[in-house]
Design a protein around this motif. Sequence first.
Motif, PDB file in Angstrom:
ATOM      1  N   PRO A 153       0.827   3.989   7.616  1.00 40.71           N
ATOM      2  CA  PRO A 153       1.192   4.613   8.897  1.00 40.71           C
ATOM      3  C   PRO A 153       0.390   5.878   9.189  1.00 40.71           C
ATOM      4  CG  PRO A 153       3.153   4.071   7.610  1.00 40.71           C
ATOM      5  CD  PRO A 153       1.973   3.904   6.707  1.00 40.71           C
ATOM      6  N   GLY A 154      -0.170   6.498   8.142  1.00 42.25           N
ATOM      7  CA  GLY A 154      -0.941   7.721   8.323  1.00 42.25           C
ATOM      8  C   GLY A 154      -2.390   7.494   8.698  1.00 42.25           C
ATOM      9  N   LEU A 155      -2.790   6.217   8.842  1.00 40.01           N
ATOM     10  CA  LEU A 155      -4.172   5.927   9.239  1.00 40.01           C
ATOM     11  C   LEU A 155      -4.419   6.476  10.645  1.00 40.01           C
ATOM     12  CD1 LEU A 155      -6.828   4.421   8.481  1.00 40.01           C
ATOM     13  CD2 LEU A 155      -5.874   2.428   9.676  1.00 40.01           C
ATOM     14  N   SER A 156      -5.412   7.323  10.792  1.00 38.50           N
ATOM     15  CA  SER A 156      -5.663   7.985  12.077  1.00 38.50           C
ATOM     16  C   SER A 156      -7.121   8.426  12.117  1.00 38.50           C
ATOM     17  CB  SER A 156      -4.768   9.219  12.221  1.00 38.50           C
ATOM     18  OG  SER A 156      -5.131  10.200  11.249  1.00 38.50           O
ATOM     19  N   LEU A 171      -8.909   0.564  18.255  1.00 32.45           N
ATOM     20  CA  LEU A 171      -9.298  -0.428  17.236  1.00 32.45           C
ATOM     21  C   LEU A 171      -8.215  -0.572  16.180  1.00 32.45           C
ATOM     22  CD1 LEU A 171     -11.365  -2.347  15.994  1.00 32.45           C
ATOM     23  CD2 LEU A 171     -12.340  -0.387  14.774  1.00 32.45           C
ATOM     24  N   ILE A 172      -7.648   0.545  15.733  1.00 32.89           N
ATOM     25  CA  ILE A 172      -6.574   0.486  14.738  1.00 32.89           C
ATOM     26  C   ILE A 172      -5.398  -0.311  15.298  1.00 32.89           C
ATOM     27  CG2 ILE A 172      -4.858   1.841  13.478  1.00 32.89           C
ATOM     28  CD1 ILE A 172      -6.944   4.108  13.354  1.00 32.89           C
ATOM     29  N   ARG A 173      -4.999  -0.010  16.529  1.00 30.78           N
ATOM     30  CA  ARG A 173      -3.872  -0.728  17.144  1.00 30.78           C
ATOM     31  C   ARG A 173      -4.193  -2.203  17.319  1.00 30.78           C
ATOM     32  NH1 ARG A 173      -3.393   2.292  21.246  1.00 30.78           N
ATOM     33  NH2 ARG A 173      -4.507   1.032  22.785  1.00 30.78           N
ATOM     34  N   GLN A 174      -5.405  -2.528  17.769  1.00 27.88           N
ATOM     35  CA  GLN A 174      -5.796  -3.921  17.966  1.00 27.88           C
ATOM     36  C   GLN A 174      -5.758  -4.706  16.662  1.00 27.88           C
ATOM     37  OE1 GLN A 174      -9.758  -4.451  19.650  1.00 27.88           O
ATOM     38  NE2 GLN A 174      -9.978  -6.368  18.508  1.00 27.88           N
ATOM     39  N   ALA A 194       6.154  -5.694  11.209  1.00 24.10           N
ATOM     40  CA  ALA A 194       5.678  -4.470  11.862  1.00 24.10           C
ATOM     41  C   ALA A 194       5.437  -3.363  10.841  1.00 24.10           C
ATOM     42  CB  ALA A 194       6.691  -4.019  12.919  1.00 24.10           C
ATOM     43  N   GLN A 195       6.383  -3.159   9.931  1.00 22.05           N
ATOM     44  CA  GLN A 195       6.237  -2.106   8.929  1.00 22.05           C
ATOM     45  C   GLN A 195       5.106  -2.404   7.957  1.00 22.05           C
ATOM     46  OE1 GLN A 195       9.986  -1.239   7.050  1.00 22.05           O
ATOM     47  NE2 GLN A 195      10.995  -0.696   8.984  1.00 22.05           N
ATOM     48  N   ARG A 196       4.936  -3.695   7.633  1.00 23.50           N
ATOM     49  CA  ARG A 196       3.876  -4.055   6.685  1.00 23.50           C
ATOM     50  C   ARG A 196       2.500  -3.696   7.231  1.00 23.50           C
ATOM     51  NH1 ARG A 196       5.119  -9.259   5.941  1.00 23.50           N
ATOM     52  NH2 ARG A 196       6.586  -8.630   4.309  1.00 23.50           N
ATOM     53  N   TRP A 197       2.353  -3.701   8.560  1.00 23.34           N
ATOM     54  CA  TRP A 197       1.051  -3.419   9.159  1.00 23.34           C
ATOM     55  C   TRP A 197       0.991  -2.070   9.874  1.00 23.34           C
ATOM     56  CZ3 TRP A 197      -2.688  -6.023   7.201  1.00 23.34           C
ATOM     57  CH2 TRP A 197      -2.446  -7.292   6.688  1.00 23.34           C
ATOM     58  N   GLY A 198       1.851  -1.151   9.450  1.00 24.29           N
ATOM     59  CA  GLY A 198       1.681   0.237   9.861  1.00 24.29           C
ATOM     60  C   GLY A 198       2.457   0.690  11.067  1.00 24.29           C
ATOM     61  N   PHE A 199       3.284  -0.198  11.662  1.00 29.52           N
ATOM     62  CA  PHE A 199       4.101   0.220  12.805  1.00 29.52           C
ATOM     63  C   PHE A 199       5.432   0.758  12.278  1.00 29.52           C
ATOM     64  CE2 PHE A 199       1.260  -2.836  14.886  1.00 29.52           C
ATOM     65  CZ  PHE A 199       0.878  -2.103  16.011  1.00 29.52           C
ATOM     66  N   VAL A 200       5.709   2.004  12.508  1.00 28.99           N
ATOM     67  CA  VAL A 200       6.917   2.632  11.970  1.00 28.99           C
ATOM     68  C   VAL A 200       8.127   2.364  12.848  1.00 28.99           C
ATOM     69  CG1 VAL A 200       7.969   4.838  11.325  1.00 28.99           C
ATOM     70  CG2 VAL A 200       5.536   4.451  10.873  1.00 28.99           C
ATOM     71  N   ASN A 201       7.922   2.374  14.161  1.00 27.06           N
ATOM     72  CA  ASN A 201       9.025   2.221  15.108  1.00 27.06           C
ATOM     73  C   ASN A 201       9.049   0.788  15.650  1.00 27.06           C
ATOM     74  OD1 ASN A 201      10.496   2.196  17.629  1.00 27.06           O
ATOM     75  ND2 ASN A 201      10.472   4.441  17.552  1.00 27.06           N
TER      76      ASN A 201
END
Length: 320
Positions: free
Chosen positions: A225-228, A257-260, A284-291
């Motif tokens: 989730p901290g990927l930015s 690109l990260i979101r895509q 969703a959580q496995r791929w970085g979406f927290v909410n």
Amino acid sequence: MLTTASVPDGDKVAYWNDAVSRALVPMTVAPRGDGPFDGRISTARLGYLQVSTMEADAERVSRTPALIARSSEALVGVGVQVSGTATFVQDGRRAEVGEGDLVVYDTTRPYSFDYPERFATHVFQLPRRTLGVADEDIRQVTGNAIGTGDGFGAMLLPFLAGLASSSADGYPPAVANRLAGNVVDLFATLIAERAHPADTDADADARNHLMLRVRDHIDRNLGDPGLSPESIARTHRISVRYLHRLFEGEGTTVGRLIRQRRLEECGRELARRGRTAPTVSAVAQRWGFVNPAHFSRTFRAAYGVSPREWRDLRAAPRDR
């Protein structure tokens, strides 16, 4: 305004050393003449940008490692030679600075200015972190005199001179911060122009190689989730500004690109057939979406259906 005018002759040099160190950064000042020393320095703030004007008799100013250790913040300085001349040394390079020339220097590394005669200079100091340019770009520019007879410097000089001559303290805070941001962008452009005067095939190859590394890093860390942009730039030892510049020719941004890529992996996993289908929130959580709610809105905006509808459509038996 700090001035030696009313200071006893025997105390002028000590007073001036303290005045310059307090107004700018800790430095050692050694007068070159034998008579009573005369100097004055005025300082104003423009948001996080400090604007100073210094006029003094011949002197040598040095920033040593011991003095650097006393400073808590990394600053970048831009000097504009108003009158007189100077010899500037940093990073093993020596530059002869004439009237109207600019110099860029980094206060975290030793440097010196030698003024052989009475002089005047404008000094702009800003936090290093606000520039958003790579360290190596700043190193390429320091130790050089930048002429202002043509190019970007010709446009920049009158603006800086006018800014230094105006009352920077008189702007409302919101206006001051906006002005400071514009000035910092101009300095960043100046540094980029000087550090990269022309792209070569080697430069293009280096950028392409870096882009491949960045894309690979994104793919390997989609679940974080901290990927930015900030974390990517930090990992690859480049500035966030330079990272965004890399993506200018890619038709997308780093964040998009990260979101895509996250959405693509979520869509692929949700479409997988099997006895036990994963829940939408787990994917969703496995791929970085927290909410989960934010994920559902983002997924629908991209694919036209909700994640649950996407999964059900692909899990349904197909007509033979």
